[in-house]
Design a protein around this motif. Structure first.
Motif, short mmCIF file in Angstrom:
data_model
loop_
_atom_site.label_atom_id
_atom_site.label_comp_id
_atom_site.label_asym_id
_atom_site.label_seq_id
_atom_site.Cartn_x
_atom_site.Cartn_y
_atom_site.Cartn_z
N THR A 297 -0.32 -0.08 -4.91
CA THR A 297 0.98 -0.25 -5.55
C THR A 297 2.06 0.06 -4.52
N VAL B 128 -0.69 3.51 -17.08
CA VAL B 128 -0.13 4.66 -16.35
C VAL B 128 1.17 4.21 -15.68
N PRO C 199 4.13 1.76 -1.85
CA PRO C 199 3.87 2.96 -1.05
C PRO C 199 4.79 4.13 -1.40
N PRO D 247 1.78 -1.16 3.52
CA PRO D 247 2.24 -0.42 4.69
C PRO D 247 2.40 1.06 4.37
N ALA E 244 3.77 5.45 -13.11
CA ALA E 244 3.62 6.46 -12.05
C ALA E 244 4.41 7.74 -12.32
N GLY F 186 -2.09 -0.06 -9.61
CA GLY F 186 -1.73 -1.43 -9.21
C GLY F 186 -2.87 -2.38 -9.58
N GLY F 187 -3.62 -2.00 -10.61
CA GLY F 187 -4.78 -2.78 -11.03
C GLY F 187 -4.44 -4.14 -11.60
N THR F 188 -3.15 -4.34 -11.93
CA THR F 188 -2.73 -5.64 -12.47
C THR F 188 -2.02 -6.49 -11.42
N LEU G 17 5.33 5.19 -4.13
CA LEU G 17 4.76 5.91 -5.27
C LEU G 17 3.52 6.73 -4.88
N1 LIG Z 1 -0.96 -8.66 -2.07
C1 LIG Z 1 -1.55 -8.57 -0.89
O1 LIG Z 1 -2.20 -9.52 -0.41
C2 LIG Z 1 -1.47 -7.29 -0.11
C3 LIG Z 1 -2.08 -7.24 1.16
C4 LIG Z 1 -2.06 -6.03 1.87
C5 LIG Z 1 -1.43 -4.94 1.32
N2 LIG Z 1 -0.82 -5.01 0.11
C6 LIG Z 1 -0.17 -3.82 -0.41
O2 LIG Z 1 -0.78 -3.47 -1.66
C7 LIG Z 1 0.18 -2.92 -2.53
C8 LIG Z 1 0.25 -3.76 -3.81
O3 LIG Z 1 0.64 -5.07 -3.48
P1 LIG Z 1 0.64 -6.26 -4.54
O4 LIG Z 1 0.92 -7.48 -3.77
O5 LIG Z 1 -0.58 -6.21 -5.39
O6 LIG Z 1 1.92 -5.90 -5.41
P2 LIG Z 1 2.31 -6.45 -6.85
O7 LIG Z 1 1.64 -7.74 -7.17
O8 LIG Z 1 3.80 -6.38 -6.94
O9 LIG Z 1 1.69 -5.38 -7.85
C9 LIG Z 1 2.21 -4.09 -7.95
C10 LIG Z 1 1.31 -3.27 -8.85
O10 LIG Z 1 1.86 -1.96 -8.93
C11 LIG Z 1 2.05 -1.63 -10.31
N3 LIG Z 1 3.28 -0.82 -10.43
C12 LIG Z 1 4.51 -1.13 -9.96
N4 LIG Z 1 5.39 -0.13 -10.27
C13 LIG Z 1 4.67 0.81 -10.91
C14 LIG Z 1 5.00 2.07 -11.47
N5 LIG Z 1 6.25 2.56 -11.44
N6 LIG Z 1 4.03 2.78 -12.06
C15 LIG Z 1 2.76 2.30 -12.12
N7 LIG Z 1 2.37 1.11 -11.62
C16 LIG Z 1 3.33 0.38 -11.01
C17 LIG Z 1 2.18 -2.95 -11.02
O11 LIG Z 1 1.75 -2.79 -12.35
P3 LIG Z 1 2.57 -3.32 -13.64
O12 LIG Z 1 3.52 -4.37 -13.18
O13 LIG Z 1 1.47 -3.80 -14.52
O14 LIG Z 1 3.23 -2.14 -14.13
C18 LIG Z 1 1.20 -3.82 -10.26
O15 LIG Z 1 -0.10 -3.60 -10.73
C19 LIG Z 1 1.48 -2.88 -1.74
O16 LIG Z 1 1.58 -1.67 -1.07
C20 LIG Z 1 1.29 -4.00 -0.73
O17 LIG Z 1 2.10 -3.83 0.42
C21 LIG Z 1 -0.83 -6.17 -0.61
#
Ligand SMILES: NC(=O)c1ccc[n+]([C@@H]2O[C@H](COP(=O)([O-])OP(=O)(O)OC[C@H]3O[C@@H](n4cnc5c(N)ncnc54)[C@H](OP(=O)(O)O)[C@@H]3O)[C@@H](O)[C@H]2O)c1
Length: 484
Positions: A116, A87, A118, A145, A89, A11-13, A120
């Motif tokens: 990324t 990668v 949960p 979560p 997943a 989830g580096g992006t 996954l």
């Molecule tokens: N954002 C917040 O402030 C925040 C706060 C607390 C907790 N969280 C938690 O942190 C996690 C990520 O949140 P986020 O807001 O950063 O989500 P997001 O912006 O939707 O990013 C999701 C990340 O997961 C990657 N991804 C999605 N499907 C994938 C797959 N099948 N294989 C590999 N990589 C995959 C995406 O990469 P690509 O699109 O480049 O493939 C992207 O880097 C979640 O569990 C969220 O509940 C987020």
């Protein structure tokens, strides 16, 4: 010499990585705390190379970091540590490429950060193991979560546990990384003066508020399935509650602190169909004004019309059934589109049994107010004589500030910086243990079942207020009021 740690972010992006993790990692470099941090390998599904990722990271960091925190020499060092590997997943071969990038000789410890979906987490861990990318020094960090109920939480924990031992598993709740939460431990257990009064004989009630001004923003579809109870109370509010209410730990070691926290969660009285209407309030924001701007209600956003059963506000009167806290209500509330953004813990002490002064007796209380955001402060509200020559002695409030004013606030560190540093150093104290998360879900699940069983309504509140009137009534029924 401590061993180097390579950090791999799944989830580096994503949003979390862009807004929080990469800025916090840059700050570790800037603060001279990154000596154990080797490479940072961001992953995502996009077919980009490390050069493109670094360029993107540069723009994002310039956007999210304060200008005066920017330092070209630090950026150059940070940039050189940044890498990107594609990668997906579910794709076996992608893990082989990732494993090929990791070099056990230069960085024996691998820290896998799951930022990324949960759903996954289990798959990623199992693929990593199959690709030979996990050794006995590897660790995993899991973002919230962790599931949406006890069953799904247990399933995720179980899957991850087939690859990583509990001692190598770091479950993040960023509230625990806040300086003031740690300061609360210091103030509570460091001051002999507070020790005897931290219990039901002296404390009247405890209030924990996490109020947000923003609405569901871009998280509407996630939020519509989740609600405030699962999104905020299960983790942040219960974590804070357990730190306020825990017994003194045997030591400051992770396991001793977490043993005491989980005991508090086990003592929470279940809220069931018989008392759910007296002990909880559910609300959903309607249109209104926040910060002087008109805003729409949640259900007015076209795509969320079906979300009328989702609470964007919840208030709870929680009871802790143990010797220290029997009879002391813990009022919890959190919501979106409230009048202002702040998070606060208020310990309200009991009134004098009889007042000698001319004031309204309700004014004569001592409170310890622990503010977690937007500013981090601890203030003891006490009373002294109102100056003057009048015959009737009156008291006036006096605030004793327990926060270190000498610290350079501008350079204070973010919770993620602290937690990343602890994960790099292998310190689990500020992370949630499996039994803590699961015990919290057990209590939350019972409330959700009680809501369903009783068909408990979600009450509308205007944006820009502090929630539905029923929330005021929750404390008023006990002859108390929320501290605003
Ligand atoms: N954002 C917040 O402030 C925040 C706060 C607390 C907790 N969280 C938690 O942190 C996690 C990520 O949140 P986020 O807001 O950063 O989500 P997001 O912006 O939707 O990013 C999701 C990340 O997961 C990657 N991804 C999605 N499907 C994938 C797959 N099948 N294989 C590999 N990589 C995959 C995406 O990469 P690509 O699109 O480049 O493939 C992207 O880097 C979640 O569990 C969220 O509940 C987020």
């Amino acid at each position: 010499m401590s061993q180097l740690v390579d950090l791999v972010i799944f989830g580096g992006t994503g949003d979390l990585s862009t807004r929080k993790l990469l800025p916090a990692l840059y700050q570790l470099h800037r603060h001279g705390l990154a000596e154990r941090l080797g490479r940072i390998i961001a992953t995502g599904r996009g077919e980009i190379d490390s050069a493109a990722f670094r360029e993107e990271a540069h723009g994002n960091l310039r956007h999210y970091l304060a200008d005066h925190h920017w330092d070209e020499a630090i950026w150059t060092r940070f940039r050189d540590s940044l890498h990107y590997v594609k990668v997906d997943a579910d794709h076996d071969e992608d893990y082989t490429s990732l494993a090929a990038c990791l070099d056990e000789d230069s960085a024996p410890i691998r820290l896998y950060y799951l930022a990324t979906l949960p759903s996954l987490y289990g798959t990623i861990c199992q693929h990593l193991e199959r690709a030979g990318a996990v050794n006995d020094k590897s660790r995993v960090v899991m973002e919230k979560p962790i599931g949406h109920d006890l069953k799904s939480c247990q399933a995720i924990n179980e899957e991850v546990a087939t690859v990583f031992a509990e001692e190598s598993t770091f479950r993040i709740d960023h509230y625990l990384g806040k300086e003031t939460v740690q300061n609360l431990l210091a103030v509570r257990f460091g001051n002999p003066l507070l020790h005897p009064v931290w219990k039901n004989t002296f404390v009247d009630n405890v209030q924990i508020t996490v109020a947000e001004e923003i609405g569901v923003e871009g998280r509407g579809s996630y939020y519509a399935k989740t609600g405030a109870l699962r999104d905020m109370v299960q983790n942040h509010l219960l974590q804070v509650l357990s730190i306020v209410a825990m017994e003194p730990p045997a030591s400051l070691d992770a396991s001793d602190i977490r043993d005491e926290k989980v005991k508090v969660l086990r003592c929470l009285q279940p809220i069931t169909a018989s008392n759910v209407k007296d002990c909880t309030v559910r609300g959903i924001y309607a249109a209104g004004a926040v910060g002087g701007e008109a805003v729409k209600g949640f259900l007015e956003e076209a795509e969320y019309k079906d979300a009328e059963g989702t609470e964007t506000f919840v208030a709870i009167k929680a009871t802790i059934n143990n010797w220290r806290w029997a009879g002391v209500p813990f009022y919890l509330r959190t919501g979106k589109r409230l009048s202002r953004r702040y998070s606060e813990i208020v310990i309200e002490f009991k009134k004098q049994p009889f007042s000698l002064f001319a004031n309204d007796p309700n004014e004569l209380t001592n409170k310890l107010v622990i503010r977690l955001q937007p500013d981090e402060t601890i203030t003891m509200h006490t009373l002294n004589k109102k100056p003057g020559l009048t015959r009737n002695l009156r008291l006036q409030p006096v605030e004793l500030h327990l926060t270190d004013d000498r610290s350079d606030k501008d350079d204070s560190y973010d919770a993620y910086e602290r937690l990343l540093l602890d994960a790099i150093n292998g310190d689990q104290t500020l992370f949630m243990r499996r039994d803590e998360v699961e015990t919290a879900w057990r209590w939350i699940d019972t409330i959700i079942e009680a809501w369903e069983e009783t068909g408990m309504a979600v009450k509308s509140y205007n944006s820009g207020t502090m929630g539905p009137n029923a929330s005021t009534a929750l404390t008023a029924r006990d002859d108390r009021s929320w501290y605003e």
